[in-house]
Design a protein around this motif. Structure first.
Motif, PDB file in Angstrom:
ATOM      1  N   GLU A 107      12.058   7.769   6.539  1.00  0.00           N
ATOM      2  CA  GLU A 107      11.398   6.884   6.064  1.00  0.00           C
ATOM      3  C   GLU A 107      11.972   5.860   5.001  1.00  0.00           C
ATOM      4  N   VAL A 140       4.179   3.745  -2.105  1.00  0.00           N
ATOM      5  CA  VAL A 140       4.292   3.128  -0.743  1.00  0.00           C
ATOM      6  C   VAL A 140       3.352   3.926   0.233  1.00  0.00           C
ATOM      7  N   SER A 141       2.772   4.705  -0.211  1.00  0.00           N
ATOM      8  CA  SER A 141       1.517   5.446   0.621  1.00  0.00           C
ATOM      9  C   SER A 141       0.208   4.297   0.606  1.00  0.00           C
ATOM     10  N   ALA A 144       3.132  -6.095   0.239  1.00  0.00           N
ATOM     11  CA  ALA A 144       2.333  -5.524   1.391  1.00  0.00           C
ATOM     12  C   ALA A 144       0.926  -6.059   1.077  1.00  0.00           C
ATOM     13  N   PHE A 180      11.310   2.437   2.947  1.00  0.00           N
ATOM     14  CA  PHE A 180      10.349   1.360   2.500  1.00  0.00           C
ATOM     15  C   PHE A 180      11.218   0.342   1.610  1.00  0.00           C
ATOM     16  N   LYS A 194      10.219  -2.409   9.810  1.00  0.00           N
ATOM     17  CA  LYS A 194       8.886  -3.245  10.565  1.00  0.00           C
ATOM     18  C   LYS A 194       7.902  -3.385   9.175  1.00  0.00           C
ATOM     19  N   ARG A 250      -1.533   4.100   4.239  1.00  0.00           N
ATOM     20  CA  ARG A 250      -2.203   5.631   4.147  1.00  0.00           C
ATOM     21  C   ARG A 250      -3.239   5.688   3.187  1.00  0.00           C
ATOM     22  N   ASN A 260      -4.221  -1.096   3.636  1.00  0.00           N
ATOM     23  CA  ASN A 260      -5.103  -1.245   4.461  1.00  0.00           C
ATOM     24  C   ASN A 260      -6.613  -1.843   4.040  1.00  0.00           C
ATOM     25  N   CYS A 284       1.739   1.080   2.751  1.00  0.00           N
ATOM     26  CA  CYS A 284       1.686   1.211   3.944  1.00  0.00           C
ATOM     27  C   CYS A 284       0.358   1.374   4.760  1.00  0.00           C
ATOM     28  N   LEU A 314       8.705  -0.970   6.598  1.00  0.00           N
ATOM     29  CA  LEU A 314       9.106   0.483   6.534  1.00  0.00           C
ATOM     30  C   LEU A 314      10.077   0.799   7.937  1.00  0.00           C
ATOM     31  N   ILE A 327       4.561  -4.126   6.944  1.00  0.00           N
ATOM     32  CA  ILE A 327       3.646  -2.762   6.569  1.00  0.00           C
ATOM     33  C   ILE A 327       2.631  -3.958   5.730  1.00  0.00           C
ATOM     34  N   HIS A 328       1.379  -3.133   5.580  1.00  0.00           N
ATOM     35  CA  HIS A 328       0.578  -4.063   5.071  1.00  0.00           C
ATOM     36  C   HIS A 328      -0.256  -3.170   4.531  1.00  0.00           C
TER      37      HIS A 328
END
Length: 323
Positions: A162, A231-232, A261, A164, A177, A237, A182, A235, A174, A179-180
């Motif tokens: 992965e 980064v979690s 993000a 980022f 692609k 998570r 949540n 993206c 990522l 990422i944003h």
């Protein structure tokens, strides 16, 4: 398009990207210390080059043998391996050759002052203890700042593949692609935290706060790498992340990736982090979790009492009372 093909061919033959720009006359090559690095030459090619170098550095980690050459630095909580040093050396050698005017700051004693405005901030292995113990959550973090402002960041986990990345004003990605963060509210979110392992005086604060956070969220996670925690969040998570004290190499790249993000990043008092070459506490989160987390952690890193399930006092204060 033609320039990109030419560049790829040039690199495969062992050529330097800096001399590529000089040789083929692209205006504003990497060597111009008056220009923003990412605005010089072909911006996409420059980003691709940095990411390529980081991935190559990742192979050093993946090819590590059984003897990691583990040493203690400040304590048993603060480890370094021969591979931390090898990765940092590789990154510095490659990047300093291509960006000769940039300054460099790295975890393993790297401090090199250039004559330009650019600064690379490097953590060769963020999550060294994870690496030593085989947890496979260890990342390479490279951030680039101009005049104190983060411009570009890349964080790479060679174990998962992965990568980022983010460029200021252009979003976060990522493996290419978008990422944003949540949109989870606290009661639906997983919250990450770091234990500030090198700073024992902050442990009571940290775990008392994690206890308070646990009451309000789905679950908490202590992953052992601040860069990976960030980064979690980026993206989607995790809903948020906090830690009492981080060094610049822990957070520089991740700070930008979270912001690009759609997240918010500050210190634990809610203040924007403006001195990216200095240690700082950190809170990062999505638009719903961040304000709720700020209520819990605000003032956490101050040398005074804080409110976490009542009054949590400094360890030193308790020791004085017991004396």
């Amino acid at each position: 398009f033609g320039l990109g093909i030419l560049l790829s061919s040039f690199l495969k033959e062992g050529g330097s990207i800096y001399y590529f720009y000089m040789t083929f006359g692209v205006i504003g090559g990497f060597g111009n210390n008056n220009d923003d690095l990412l605005c010089a030459g072909n911006k996409e090619d420059i980003q691709s080059y940095v990411e390529q170098i980081v991935k190559e550095a990742g192979t050093i980690i993946l090819e590590a043998g059984e003897n990691l050459g583990v040493e203690e630095k400040s304590s048993q909580h603060d480890l370094v391996t021969m591979y931390d040093k090898k990765v940092q050396e590789y990154l510095f050698n490659q990047l300093s050759r291509e960006f000769p005017h940039a300054s460099f700051l790295g975890e393993e004693g790297l401090e090199s002052k250039g004559d330009g405005n650019g600064l690379f901030i490097i953590d060769p292995i963020d999550g060294t203890t994870n690496f030593v113990k085989g947890f496979r959550i260890s990342v390479i973090s490279v951030g680039y700042a101009e005049a104190g402002t983060m411009k570009y960041g890349v964080i790479y986990n060679p174990f998962s593949g992965e990568l980022f990345s983010a460029e200021k004003g252009c979003g976060a990605f990522l493996n290419g692609k978008p990422i944003h963060v949540n949109e989870d509210a606290m009661e639906h979110a997983v919250i990450c935290f770091g234990a500030a392992p090198y700073d024992p005086e902050k442990w009571d604060y940290t775990f008392s706060t994690a206890r308070k956070v646990m009451e309000k969220c789905v679950d908490v996670r202590r992953l052992g790498s601040a860069a990976y925690d960030l980064v979690s969040v980026a993206c989607g998570r995790a809903g948020a992340f906090f830690e009492c004290k981080l060094r610049p190499w822990d957070y520089a790249a991740g700070l930008l990736i979270v912001e690009e993000a759609g997240g918010t990043v500050s210190d634990l008092d809610g203040k924007k982090i403006t001195e990216i070459d200095r240690p700082s506490s950190m809170l990062a989160g999505n638009p719903k979790c961040y304000p709720e987390m700020l209520k819990i952690v605000k003032g956490l890193n101050k040398e005074s009492t804080i409110s976490v399930e009542g009054t949590v006092r400094l360890r030193e204060s308790r020791n004085l009372k017991q004396a």
